[in-house]
Design an enzyme around this catalytic site. Structure first.
Site, PDB file in Angstrom:
ATOM      1  N   TYR A  68      -4.068  74.333 -42.118  1.00  0.00           N
ATOM      2  CA  TYR A  68      -4.804  74.294 -40.865  1.00  0.00           C
ATOM      3  C   TYR A  68      -5.155  75.710 -40.424  1.00  0.00           C
ATOM      4  O   TYR A  68      -6.286  76.007 -40.045  1.00  0.00           O
ATOM      5  CB  TYR A  68      -3.959  73.583 -39.809  1.00  0.00           C
ATOM      6  CG  TYR A  68      -4.705  73.160 -38.567  1.00  0.00           C
ATOM      7  CD1 TYR A  68      -5.091  71.838 -38.383  1.00  0.00           C
ATOM      8  CD2 TYR A  68      -4.993  74.075 -37.559  1.00  0.00           C
ATOM      9  CE1 TYR A  68      -5.760  71.436 -37.230  1.00  0.00           C
ATOM     10  CE2 TYR A  68      -5.662  73.689 -36.412  1.00  0.00           C
ATOM     11  CZ  TYR A  68      -6.038  72.360 -36.253  1.00  0.00           C
ATOM     12  OH  TYR A  68      -6.706  71.986 -35.111  1.00  0.00           O
ATOM     13  N   GLU A 127     -14.247  66.762 -36.246  1.00  0.00           N
ATOM     14  CA  GLU A 127     -12.988  67.269 -36.791  1.00  0.00           C
ATOM     15  C   GLU A 127     -13.034  68.787 -36.952  1.00  0.00           C
ATOM     16  O   GLU A 127     -13.963  69.329 -37.550  1.00  0.00           O
ATOM     17  CB  GLU A 127     -12.723  66.609 -38.147  1.00  0.00           C
ATOM     18  CG  GLU A 127     -11.415  65.895 -38.242  1.00  0.00           C
ATOM     19  CD  GLU A 127     -11.245  64.805 -37.189  1.00  0.00           C
ATOM     20  OE1 GLU A 127     -10.565  65.083 -36.167  1.00  0.00           O
ATOM     21  OE2 GLU A 127     -11.751  63.705 -37.377  1.00  0.00           O
ATOM     22  N   ALA A 143       0.443  60.675 -38.766  1.00  0.00           N
ATOM     23  CA  ALA A 143      -0.680  59.843 -39.201  1.00  0.00           C
ATOM     24  C   ALA A 143      -2.023  60.358 -38.701  1.00  0.00           C
ATOM     25  O   ALA A 143      -3.043  59.704 -38.881  1.00  0.00           O
ATOM     26  CB  ALA A 143      -0.477  58.409 -38.718  1.00  0.00           C
ATOM     27  N   THR A 146     -13.766  70.879 -34.874  1.00  0.00           N
ATOM     28  CA  THR A 146     -14.793  71.495 -34.023  1.00  0.00           C
ATOM     29  C   THR A 146     -14.205  71.992 -32.708  1.00  0.00           C
ATOM     30  O   THR A 146     -14.796  72.852 -32.051  1.00  0.00           O
ATOM     31  CB  THR A 146     -15.909  70.474 -33.718  1.00  0.00           C
ATOM     32  OG1 THR A 146     -15.311  69.220 -33.353  1.00  0.00           O
ATOM     33  CG2 THR A 146     -16.799  70.260 -34.930  1.00  0.00           C
ATOM     34  N   ASP A 150      -6.813  67.067 -28.523  1.00  0.00           N
ATOM     35  CA  ASP A 150      -5.769  66.046 -28.492  1.00  0.00           C
ATOM     36  C   ASP A 150      -5.211  65.845 -27.093  1.00  0.00           C
ATOM     37  O   ASP A 150      -5.059  64.722 -26.613  1.00  0.00           O
ATOM     38  CB  ASP A 150      -4.637  66.421 -29.454  1.00  0.00           C
ATOM     39  CG  ASP A 150      -5.092  66.448 -30.899  1.00  0.00           C
ATOM     40  OD1 ASP A 150      -6.229  66.036 -31.175  1.00  0.00           O
ATOM     41  OD2 ASP A 150      -4.302  66.897 -31.760  1.00  0.00           O
ATOM     42  N   SER A 159       2.175  64.328 -31.273  1.00  0.00           N
ATOM     43  CA  SER A 159       2.650  65.525 -30.568  1.00  0.00           C
ATOM     44  C   SER A 159       2.006  65.654 -29.193  1.00  0.00           C
ATOM     45  O   SER A 159       2.682  65.952 -28.202  1.00  0.00           O
ATOM     46  CB  SER A 159       2.372  66.787 -31.397  1.00  0.00           C
ATOM     47  OG  SER A 159       0.988  66.904 -31.695  1.00  0.00           O
TER      48      SER A 159
END
Length: 379
Positions: free
Chosen positions: A221, A34, A120, A36, A169, A125
């Site tokens: 973020y 996470e 969630a 990274t 992602d 996206s």
């Protein structure tokens, strides 16, 4: 009606004619790794069996029209020299079109449908960006590779949406495989398939969606990314990927406490990703339990991106018999994941519901996801 047919029907109802085709891309769950990705580190996501579908046809003018199953009306945008702004969800597909606009000679009509939960931590996206990018790539014969399309999706999210996300992602959504995770080296952009083999062990990945929505474009973020960049600058490296656990002592003496903790999370999380891969390849999935626990603690205490609902979700999953559990995604809301025996799923749902009621939280949603193939043309 399956989602390909449903999206086709939605397009026809919205625009009055049939689309040229339908493309889809999965959301993703991140097993581990996470924050990274934008530090050029390692991540281990997988595509999930919840997808976004994009029905599309070219137009003869430069107008873009977008309709969806989840909003009323049509968003219209003239593709030209002005960057799209202030269009909320429509910035994701428009951002992709904006990034690749040099290859476009016309606008398009687009209709989106999806069963990827929004907010969630399952990258709804990126599913939009990748389905649209693949559609544009095919319709305009742009001949980009899937990895290049992933980078286009990331640029859209960074430059147009304004979310400072890394490459994980979009790469996961583009390159995912069935019953496997994707190890991504975010420095070299090399990927490796890591077989999960969950079905053979009667295991599933359960998602515990806290239904506390998060947005990557919000400030939490960005401040984490800024802290990582500050730490790298002070430590004299181009990214935190260049540092290992042996550098932590020097980092502690050079960095303020908050920056040090942010840096420590990234360094240790990279090691945890590789340790998880080693356990999976050795067929020793039970070894990931302590690794996931350390990851969650690091995100809670060092990176400070967990919330009480996520902590409770993880605690409840482990008490119910999960072999491993941790929060997943960018944090500040979203979901936790649990690797758990299929037979324990009803007990997990009941336990989470009871625990959330007792804590005075809103209702959580528990469902399973399986590792699914990446972006593809459906029709």
């Amino acid at each position: 009606m399956n989602l390909t047919k449903q999206t086709t029907a939605g397009f026809e109802k919205q625009f009055g004619y049939l689309p040229t085709g339908v493309w889809s891309a999965p959301g993703r769950a991140n097993l581990i790794g996470e924050h990274t990705d934008y530090n050029n580190g390692f991540v281990l996501p997988f595509g999930i069996d919840k997808r976004t579908y994009a029905a599309m046809s070219k137009r003869d003018d430069s107008l873009i029209r977008i309709g969806t199953s989840f909003t009323e009306g049509i968003v219209e945008f003239e593709l030209g020299e002005t960057e799209p702004q202030d269009l909320d969800w429509a910035l994701y597909p428009l951002g992709v079109a904006w990034v690749v606009r040099a290859g476009l000679d016309a606008g398009f009509d687009l209709y989106l449908d999806s069963n990827v939960p929004i907010g969630a931590g399952l990258s709804s996206s990126a599913a939009v960006e990748c389905s649209v990018a693949l559609a544009l790539n095919d319709l305009w014969d742009l001949r980009h590779s899937k990895q290049e399309l992933a980078l286009i999706g990331q640029r859209a999210e960074n430059e147009v949406v304004g979310a400072p996300t890394g490459i994980m992602d979009q790469t996961a959504s583009m390159l995912a495989s069935t019953d496997a995770a994707v190890l991504i080296d975010c420095l070299s952009l090399e990927t490796e398939t890591v077989e999960l083999g969950l079905e053979a062990q009667n295991l599933v990945v359960a998602v515990i969606d806290t239904q506390v929505s998060h947005r990557h474009s919000d400030g939490g973020y960005r401040s984490r990314r800024d802290a990582c960049e500050k730490g790298a600058l002070i430590m004299g490296v181009s990214s935190l990927r260049e540092l290992g656990q042996l550098d932590l002592e020097a980092a502690k003496s050079k960095l303020d406490d908050l920056t040090y903790r942010r840096v420590r999370h990234i360094i240790t999380e990279n090691d945890r990703v590789l340790a998880t891969v080693a356990a999976l390849r050795a067929g020793r999935i039970e070894k990931i339990g302590p690794i996931f626990e350390a990851s969650h603690v690091s995100m809670r205490d060092d990176f400070e991106i967990s919330i009480p609902e996520l902590d409770l979700a993880v605690e409840t999953a482990l008490k119910t018999g999960a072999i491993a559990s941790r929060m997943t995604g960018g944090g500040f809301g979203g979901a936790a994941i649990a690797v758990i025996d299929k037979d324990l799923l009803p007990g997990l749902e009941m336990a989470v519901k009871a625990a959330f009621i007792k804590a005075g939280f809103g209702a959580a949603n528990v469902f399973t996801v399986s590792a699914s193939a990446g972006a593809t043309r459906e029709s």
